[in-house]
Every structure is written in C-alpha cells, then in structure tokens.
Design a protein around this motif. Structure first.
Motif, PDB file in Angstrom:
ATOM      1  N   VAL A 155      -1.287 -14.084 -32.199  1.00 32.06           N
ATOM      2  CA  VAL A 155      -1.803 -15.441 -32.030  1.00 32.06           C
ATOM      3  C   VAL A 155      -3.307 -15.409 -32.250  1.00 32.06           C
ATOM      4  N   GLU A 156      -3.772 -16.221 -33.185  1.00 33.76           N
ATOM      5  CA  GLU A 156      -5.204 -16.313 -33.465  1.00 33.76           C
ATOM      6  C   GLU A 156      -5.786 -17.450 -32.619  1.00 33.76           C
ATOM      7  N   VAL A 157      -6.846 -17.142 -31.878  1.00 35.26           N
ATOM      8  CA  VAL A 157      -7.399 -18.075 -30.901  1.00 35.26           C
ATOM      9  C   VAL A 157      -8.838 -18.445 -31.268  1.00 35.26           C
ATOM     10  N   VAL A 158      -9.110 -19.735 -31.253  1.00 36.52           N
ATOM     11  CA  VAL A 158     -10.463 -20.245 -31.511  1.00 36.52           C
ATOM     12  C   VAL A 158     -10.898 -21.072 -30.308  1.00 36.52           C
ATOM     13  N   THR A 159     -12.100 -20.785 -29.796  1.00 37.41           N
ATOM     14  CA  THR A 159     -12.659 -21.512 -28.657  1.00 37.41           C
ATOM     15  C   THR A 159     -13.859 -22.325 -29.123  1.00 37.41           C
ATOM     16  N   GLU A 160     -13.875 -23.593 -28.786  1.00 33.70           N
ATOM     17  CA  GLU A 160     -14.979 -24.476 -29.167  1.00 33.70           C
ATOM     18  C   GLU A 160     -15.524 -25.180 -27.932  1.00 33.70           C
ATOM     19  N   VAL A 161     -16.835 -25.124 -27.743  1.00 35.44           N
ATOM     20  CA  VAL A 161     -17.483 -25.785 -26.613  1.00 35.44           C
ATOM     21  C   VAL A 161     -17.542 -27.282 -26.872  1.00 35.44           C
ATOM     22  N   ASN A 162     -17.191 -28.068 -25.858  1.00 29.66           N
ATOM     23  CA  ASN A 162     -17.300 -29.528 -25.938  1.00 29.66           C
ATOM     24  C   ASN A 162     -18.549 -29.960 -25.194  1.00 29.66           C
ATOM     25  N   ASN A 163     -19.437 -30.651 -25.863  1.00 35.34           N
ATOM     26  CA  ASN A 163     -20.655 -31.132 -25.217  1.00 35.34           C
ATOM     27  C   ASN A 163     -20.347 -32.393 -24.430  1.00 35.34           C
ATOM     28  N   GLU A 164     -20.491 -32.313 -23.108  1.00 37.12           N
ATOM     29  CA  GLU A 164     -20.218 -33.441 -22.220  1.00 37.12           C
ATOM     30  C   GLU A 164     -21.394 -33.619 -21.276  1.00 37.12           C
ATOM     31  N   GLU A 165     -21.686 -34.840 -20.933  1.00 35.16           N
ATOM     32  CA  GLU A 165     -22.713 -35.138 -19.947  1.00 35.16           C
ATOM     33  C   GLU A 165     -22.067 -35.125 -18.556  1.00 35.16           C
ATOM     34  N   PRO A 166     -22.389 -34.127 -17.699  1.00 35.84           N
ATOM     35  CA  PRO A 166     -21.726 -34.019 -16.398  1.00 35.84           C
ATOM     36  C   PRO A 166     -21.841 -35.266 -15.541  1.00 35.84           C
ATOM     37  N   LEU A 167     -23.017 -35.888 -15.525  1.00 34.44           N
ATOM     38  CA  LEU A 167     -23.232 -37.036 -14.650  1.00 34.44           C
ATOM     39  C   LEU A 167     -22.434 -38.258 -15.085  1.00 34.44           C
ATOM     40  N   LYS A 168     -21.876 -38.221 -16.294  1.00 32.16           N
ATOM     41  CA  LYS A 168     -21.076 -39.342 -16.783  1.00 32.16           C
ATOM     42  C   LYS A 168     -19.907 -39.617 -15.861  1.00 32.16           C
TER      43      LYS A 168
END
Length: 238
Positions: A155-168
C-alpha cells in the motif's frame, strides 16, 4: 440518519480496524468520563441534510492508533509492516503522534457509518497530556510518503497537511492532515482526514474515511463533519 441505543458491532472493515480490547472506565474515573461526554458529539448533532443514511452510535471500545484508510486499502489491520518504520504506530514518529492524539485513559466518543457510501468516522475526546501538537505536524511532514506491506501486498501512502485556522472552530490549537492509501497494482484507493485539536485541557481526535480521495462532494461531508465535532469539543464546559 438512524440511531440505535447503546454500543453495537460494526461490521465494515474500516470500523473493525478502529477498535481494540475494551477500555471501559473504572469507578474512579466515571465523573471524568461524564465531563468529557459533554464535549463529544452525538447523533443529534449531525443534520440530516448532510448525514442522511448515517448510523451514529457510542463505540463499545476505544479507537486504536491506526489510520483506517491504510487498513481499508490493505484489507486487514494485522501484520502491517511500515517502511520507513518510524511512520508506523510503533515507530518514533507514529508513536509520538498517537501519544499526543490519544490523551489520557478516560475518554468519550462516537463512531459513524454510512453503508451506502462506505464512508465512516470515529471521534474521541480525552484529557490532554501534552500541550503541543507539533508531533502531529512532524509526523505529517516526515511521513509524507511511505509504504505498508502485508501478505505480499503493498500500500502506497501519501500524507498531506491541511492548513486550517484553529480559532475558526473555537479550538485553541488544531492540526489536520489527509492520508491517501493506494493498493499497488489496483484502483483501490481510500482516504482519511485526521484532525487533532486542543480546547480547555481536552484533546480531540477525529478520523473521517472514504473510498477514493477526499475531494469533490466528499469535501462537503468531511468539512461539515470536522466543523461539527470541533465546535462541540470546544463549546461545552466541564
């Protein structure tokens, strides 16, 4: 959306992969669990307009330290070998991630399943044991690409960071990343959106899993789901 009182057995491979031996509360932490339950979503928190057809219940057991998209793509949660090893639950990066996300032993949570779309989620709230979510970011960046093998399958795995504003969402801090797991030599793709957040001494972890990639209409469902679980985690008070 349908609900059922009390725990039940989930039969789909993804939700099976999310549970382990029961971690039921002892008498000494009953009050803590009740406090946490006030910060945890219930079936009533999910609008029918988006979550029609979902079955949402209390989990019988605590979700384990595993990314369900990988399990769904591999077809099993047993005997998985991670390369590099640091990205697995027992590796340096993986262990640090799950130690931060898990929090303390007392917890409350929910699991959901939509048989029609084969989408599922799990979410728990616990007392935080770490004030930093940097380990989540470190994992997502260091393990942007890795492989998992089992029974001759890769299984080939790709991880991508999601930019989110925590205070939202009223959280004091949050980290989100998407894991896309593809079974080599096939068209079998599964994705999980993982969110970890802090609010008033509590740690929230949620995982939303779907066949294919989290794009198109799936973004609407996954985005609504994270909004609901994060807002509930930060809105109730102990």
């Amino acid at each position: 959306m349908s609900t059922r009182p009390g725990p039940r057995t989930i039969t789909t491979v993804t939700l099976l992969a999310l549970t382990v031996a029961s971690c039921s509360s002892t008498d000494s932490d009953t009050g803590t669990v009740e406090d946490l339950r006030g910060n945890t979503v219930s079936a009533l928190d999910f609008p029918r307009t988006v979550f029609d057809g979902w079955e949402i219940t209390d989990p019988a057991e605590r979700p384990v330290a595993v990314i369900p998209a990988i399990v769904a793509a591999a077809g099993t949660s047993d005997g998985l070998v991670y390369s590099p090893a640091e990205c697995g639950p027992d590796g340096d990066r993986g262990a640090a991630l799950w130690a931060t996300a898990r929090g303390g032993d007392s917890w409350a949570g929910q699991v959901g399943e939509n048989p029609g779309t084969e989408q599922s989620f799990s979410t728990t709230v616990a007392a935080t044991t770490d004030n930093s979510l940097n380990t989540v970011t470190d994992f997502a960046q260091a393990c942007s690409q890795y492989t998992v093998t089992v029974g001759g399958k890769t299984v080939e795995v790709v991880t991508e960071v999601n930019n989110e504003e925590p205070l939202k969402y009223g959280l004091s801090d949050a980290r989100l990343f998407t894991t896309t797991a593809t079974l080599s030599g096939s068209e079998s793709v599964h994705s999980t959106l993982t969110g970890v957040g802090h609010s008033a001494g509590r740690v929230l972890i949620g995982q939303f899993t779907s066949p294919g990639r989290i794009d198109g209409p799936t973004i609407n469902v996954a985005g609504n789901w994270w909004n609901i679980v994060a807002t509930k985690a930060s809105s109730a008070t102990n």
